[in-house]
Design an enzyme around this catalytic site. Structure first.
Site, short mmCIF file in Angstrom:
data_model
loop_
_atom_site.label_atom_id
_atom_site.label_comp_id
_atom_site.label_asym_id
_atom_site.label_seq_id
_atom_site.Cartn_x
_atom_site.Cartn_y
_atom_site.Cartn_z
N CYS A 69 -2.48 2.93 9.13
CA CYS A 69 -3.47 1.93 8.75
C CYS A 69 -4.69 1.96 9.67
O CYS A 69 -5.81 1.67 9.24
CB CYS A 69 -2.86 0.54 8.77
N HIS B 109 0.86 -1.19 0.00
CA HIS B 109 0.00 0.00 0.00
C HIS B 109 0.89 1.24 0.00
O HIS B 109 1.98 1.22 0.60
CB HIS B 109 -0.87 0.06 1.26
#
Length: 283
Positions: free
Chosen positions: A269, A175
């Site tokens: 996150c 990511h």
């Protein structure tokens, strides 16, 4: 790299975040190189670390709302992946792996229940702020492992911001928010080794003053960080990055979320930013 004085005055701005308690946290499948189902996890320890992060955000003056965790969705704690919110417009994630697809309806319902007038379900796979990072009037958009490149045009249309595509090439940094962090409306920090040559050139052109992370700091998820413009919350093991941030006039705050790192997640996150005016029917 041009020198940036530590005498720069940094201003913290209160933020509005969405988080999800890791009530059901475990690692019983593997969808990134950090996940190993053969290694034990401690759910209570993950909750304790998450609660410290949650408390820290409140102490720093930020607003934090919570979404109810859903049984059977252990990665729902990583709220940043659930959506991208800009000017009150919500682009809900469309998860790449089937293990996480059940999260998208839960996030969509959360936003609709709070009166957000524009809640869009994505057509192409994207994983929210995992791959969409807002830097001022621009969105840096990752691709290569999770988010479909075609989703970038969709994000630009729905969210109304310029989108710049960045290609990730190292599977450990699957990511964008594992390889790059937003420090202010004009500043970022990133790990060069995570990007293709072309994307690295783009970053060097757009952000010549960026803080560059070492391989060591990237490997402890030091770039999975949250900044309010002055205070930067990041994993405590990223000592090199912390020093570099101090030299730029930021205030780094180290935290321990190593239990969550077993699933390939850390500070950012866990943290979805809700940008723009709050929904009129919101809580």
């Amino acid at each position: 790299m041009p020198h940036v004085s530590s005498d720069v005055t940094r201003t913290a701005r209160p933020r509005h975040y969405l988080m999800c308690r890791p009530t059901h946290f475990t690692v019983d499948y593997s969808i990134n190189p950090w996940m190993d189902p053969t290694k034990p996890t401690d759910t209570d320890f993950a909750i304790a670390q998450w609660e410290q992060l949650h408390t820290l955000f409140l102490r720093l003056g930020h607003t934090v709302e919570l979404i109810e965790p859903v049984p059977g969705l252990p990665d729902m704690v990583f709220a940043a992946n659930g959506a991208t919110v800009v000017d009150g417009r919500v682009l809900v994630a469309c998860f790449h792996h089937p293990e996480r697809t059940g999260e998208a309806p839960a996030y969509a319902e959360w936003f609709r229940a709070r009166g957000y007038p524009q809640v869009h379900r994505a057509e192409f796979s994207n994983e929210g702020e995992g791959d969409y990072l807002v830097v001022g009037e621009r969105i840096l958009a990752g691709t290569g492992f999770r988010t479909d490149r075609r989703a970038h045009a969709e994000a630009q249309r729905v969210l109304g911001r310029e989108v710049v595509t960045l290609e990730l090439v190292d599977p450990r940094y699957y990511h964008l928010d594992t390889a790059l962090a937003v420090l202010s409306d004009t500043e970022i920090m990133y790990y060069p080794g995570a990007f293709s040559a072309g994307s690295l050139g783009t970053l060097e052109e757009l952000y010549p003053d960026a803080v560059l992370a070492t391989a060591e700091d990237a490997a402890v998820f030091g770039l999975n960080a949250v900044s309010d413009g002055r205070r930067v919350v990041l994993p405590e093991a990223a000592v090199g990055l912390a020093e570099a941030l101090r030299e730029r006039g930021f205030e780094p705050i180290g935290v321990d979320v190593t239990e969550l790192l077993k699933a390939g997640g850390s500070v950012k996150c866990c943290t979805l930013e809700l940008r723009g005016a709050r929904a009129r029917a919101g809580c």
